[in-house]
Design an enzyme around this catalytic site. Sequence first.
Site, PDB file in Angstrom:
ATOM      1  CD  GLU A 189      -5.326   2.944  -0.461  1.00 28.47           C
ATOM      2  OE1 GLU A 189      -4.537   2.330  -1.201  1.00 28.47           O
ATOM      3  OE2 GLU A 189      -5.172   3.045   0.766  1.00 28.47           O
ATOM      4  CG  ASP A 199      -5.663  -0.034   3.385  1.00 26.79           C
ATOM      5  OD1 ASP A 199      -5.692  -1.256   3.591  1.00 26.79           O
ATOM      6  OD2 ASP A 199      -4.775   0.706   3.837  1.00 26.79           O
ATOM      7  CB  THR A 242      -7.456  -4.444   1.907  1.00 27.54           C
ATOM      8  OG1 THR A 242      -6.608  -3.892   2.916  1.00 27.54           O
ATOM      9  CG2 THR A 242      -7.418  -3.578   0.670  1.00 27.54           C
ATOM     10  CE  LYS A 263      -3.279   2.128   7.020  1.00 26.41           C
ATOM     11  NZ  LYS A 263      -4.067   2.948   6.069  1.00 26.41           N
ATOM     12  CD  GLU A 269      -7.664  12.721   3.879  1.00 27.88           C
ATOM     13  OE1 GLU A 269      -7.276  13.541   3.043  1.00 27.88           O
ATOM     14  OE2 GLU A 269      -7.826  11.510   3.614  1.00 27.88           O
ATOM     15  CG  ASP A 311      -2.060   0.966   1.076  1.00 26.60           C
ATOM     16  OD1 ASP A 311      -2.519   1.194  -0.061  1.00 26.60           O
ATOM     17  OD2 ASP A 311      -2.525   1.502   2.095  1.00 26.60           O
ATOM     18  CD  GLN A 352      -2.213   4.314  10.594  1.00 24.42           C
ATOM     19  OE1 GLN A 352      -3.385   4.147  10.264  1.00 24.42           O
ATOM     20  NE2 GLN A 352      -1.317   4.844   9.789  1.00 24.42           N
ATOM     21  CD  GLU A 405      -6.158   4.845   4.418  1.00 21.21           C
ATOM     22  OE1 GLU A 405      -5.514   4.034   3.728  1.00 21.21           O
ATOM     23  OE2 GLU A 405      -5.631   5.597   5.262  1.00 21.21           O
ATOM     24  NE  ARG A 408      -7.833   6.644   9.386  1.00 25.21           N
ATOM     25  CZ  ARG A 408      -7.175   6.489   8.252  1.00 25.21           C
ATOM     26  NH1 ARG A 408      -5.889   6.148   8.243  1.00 25.21           N
ATOM     27  NH2 ARG A 408      -7.792   6.638   7.088  1.00 25.21           N
ATOM     28  CG  HIS A 428      -4.355  10.732   2.363  1.00 23.17           C
ATOM     29  ND1 HIS A 428      -5.379  10.599   3.280  1.00 23.17           N
ATOM     30  CD2 HIS A 428      -3.413   9.810   2.723  1.00 23.17           C
ATOM     31  CE1 HIS A 428      -5.083   9.634   4.146  1.00 23.17           C
ATOM     32  NE2 HIS A 428      -3.896   9.139   3.833  1.00 23.17           N
TER      33      HIS A 428
END
Lengths: 416, 416
Positions: A201, A231, A255, A251, A361, A126, A238, A199, A235, A133
Amino acid sequence: MTQLLRSWVESANAPDTDFPLNNLPYGAFRVGDSDLHAGVAIGARILDVTALVQAGLLDLPETGVFARGTWNDFMALGSDVWASFRAHLTAALAEGAAQQSDLEPHLVAMADAKLEMPFIVTEFTDFYAGRHHAFNVGSLFRDPANALPPNWLHIPIGYNGRASSVVVSGTDITRPNGQLKAPDAEMPVFEASKRFDLELEMGAIVGKPSKGRVSVQEADDMIFGYVLLNDWSARDIQAWEYQPLGPFQAKATATTISPWIVTKAALEPFRASTPPREKELLPYLAETGPMLYDIDLEVGLAPEGKSETILSRTNYNVMYYSAAQQLTHHTTSGCPMRVGDLLGSGTISGPEKENRGSLLELSWAGKEPLTLDTGETRTFLEDGDTLTLRGAAKGDGYRIGFGDCTGTLRPASALD
Amino acid sequence: MTQLLRSWVESANAPDTDFPLNNLPYGAFRVGDSDLHAGVAIGARILDVTALVQAGLLDLPETGVFARGTWNDFMALGSDVWASFRAHLTAALAEGAAQQSDLEPHLVAMADAKLEMPFIVTEFTDFYAGRHHAFNVGSLFRDPANALPPNWLHIPIGYNGRASSVVVSGTDITRPNGQLKAPDAEMPVFEASKRFDLELEMGAIVGKPSKGRVSVQEADDMIFGYVLLNDWSARDIQAWEYQPLGPFQAKATATTISPWIVTKAALEPFRASTPPREKELLPYLAETGPMLYDIDLEVGLAPEGKSETILSRTNYNVMYYSAAQQLTHHTTSGCPMRVGDLLGSGTISGPEKENRGSLLELSWAGKEPLTLDTGETRTFLEDGDTLTLRGAAKGDGYRIGFGDCTGTLRPASALD
């Protein structure tokens, strides 16, 4: 190829189908309890390629390539076969084609099929290649004046993900448990993630292996096709785990990818350039032509039993690095690449708030809750939420779509 | 099992062999241009298991498991079969066994065999679980007062590595090129790594799959065996790339493993406890018994055409986290584990300078060059250097050895 190619499969000529004759994406499906078969989407139907080969209606250098129902063995045949196979299907499915009567018995209604992983993910990498971002995340966790890490404008930053956790659209996602630590707490706790996120992607699929470093042009040639990719990211896990060696369990829950591999060939008319370089790239990363694609993207969120709100709309063409540049960088140290390797683009956020590709975000790390069309608010995902990514390159009277990339969040497992 | 078990293969009774009857490690080999066969090391010989099955001399639930020559399919048969297979071989190779005349035709001299990867690496994860290594690295890059990252005493820190880059002992290693940036330079350059290093590690092999979180005891039960592991590392590439998402190309050139899988069963008499906890662990990480092993380890470096210097001697029992704890943590978020997953322990450095498992630590980031027995000095590796890891658990009159884990560094590829 910039206008609709008409097919004798009528539903493929509808202007709103994801799967006109121009597309012909590759997937894997079952009907009921059948074995996994390889298939090609055409309008509202799937052409059963495994059955076509068994019936002797497809000419391939190796007839066993679709026996497993996935596309890895086909990819391994090389790009000349990719091209001839696509040309053959394009002709055979075109309006007026003589093969119509041969092929018709091998069409399955998409509504009757269960779509599964179209290829076996060999390894998953990834990246972190979205300029907006990276700026947003850097602003949140550092400050806007120093938002980008010093290496960001020089390196397509990436990390190795977990191939075993990649699932096909439609698979339920279980909220992860993990180690969490509040900034002011003395000790971590083991609990369900409270800041579980998506996420948005794109995923690029490597169809040709390499040993040693490859050029950007060689890397572009190695890419077989693209999928949408969500993905899922915890948070809070992480934040506590990622120093010093990067994201790991944050993560690894899942996915999700869209079920159809849209080939690079189908996307060819939609190539787009990366934006101007803010700092000159080292020569090994220079593109020889446009290697992004103009693909409109959106994310929808539907709370359990309720209607969907579109959270974000953006485009793949905002990325700072193309998949070809990422793949080139991936090989610099001599890292071998194999058929079936999957490269996530990194979160695709555009310049405006409504273009942001993650709740981190969109809710500015939870400080600015979003109001959904249902009146509910969200900072991060709630149990029962269904997330759907959609994407399409838009031509003259047709679209090259990916099919939905969807998943519903289920509650965390009991803690014993 | 804590004394030598005598075999009718005479070389297996020598006190200095790595492969007495107590060991019976599993590998894959060729003789000349033959197909890859699965084999079991016994003294200076290899018992050709693929041939034994073909000859109907081994009773297995599935006779095709050794057809590919690797051990993945055997592992997938489950731990009851692991145990019965080992018991059968132990009896058949014991002094006085009736099967001697049946088996003798299927023994190959190890000197005539080329050893290859004993299993297909499904995915590779590397950890950072050595207390002394983490302290040394933290002291070098931060300061000794805050050497450990805040999460280190709570989480077995890990990151996903690159399975495609794992190679068997004896494979030459090419010095990587990569992006490097001097601290005072404006721009990075693309050049050969100047700070290429080894990392002395053990690798644990997952033999049983999982979905969802597993307990530490379940994790221990999932481990099939262990290998020595050298995680070659480009320190200068790593320094520039690793923020914010961790090591990527710095660790993707190659990881070398020893050619024989030493089973957990063979290591059973050598179980050792992790050291006292400096902070209490969360309950999910609590061990139910000793899950490290007392395995003496050493690293030798031989410059091209010259004799070897032992750089380091240490023991696997110094690690802060066991492989079982690492595997448990790996599954917390729901990450599926599969047969053939490989978990690197992290660099195994003991408390003293002579116990350090990397040149980064031994040369204190290049500031304190080492003098080899040949009179040459080293900070990091030079082209032509051959690195060899060795390891053995030592019983009463016998040793459970791993075989050499070796690789020679070749010059970087031309930069175009």
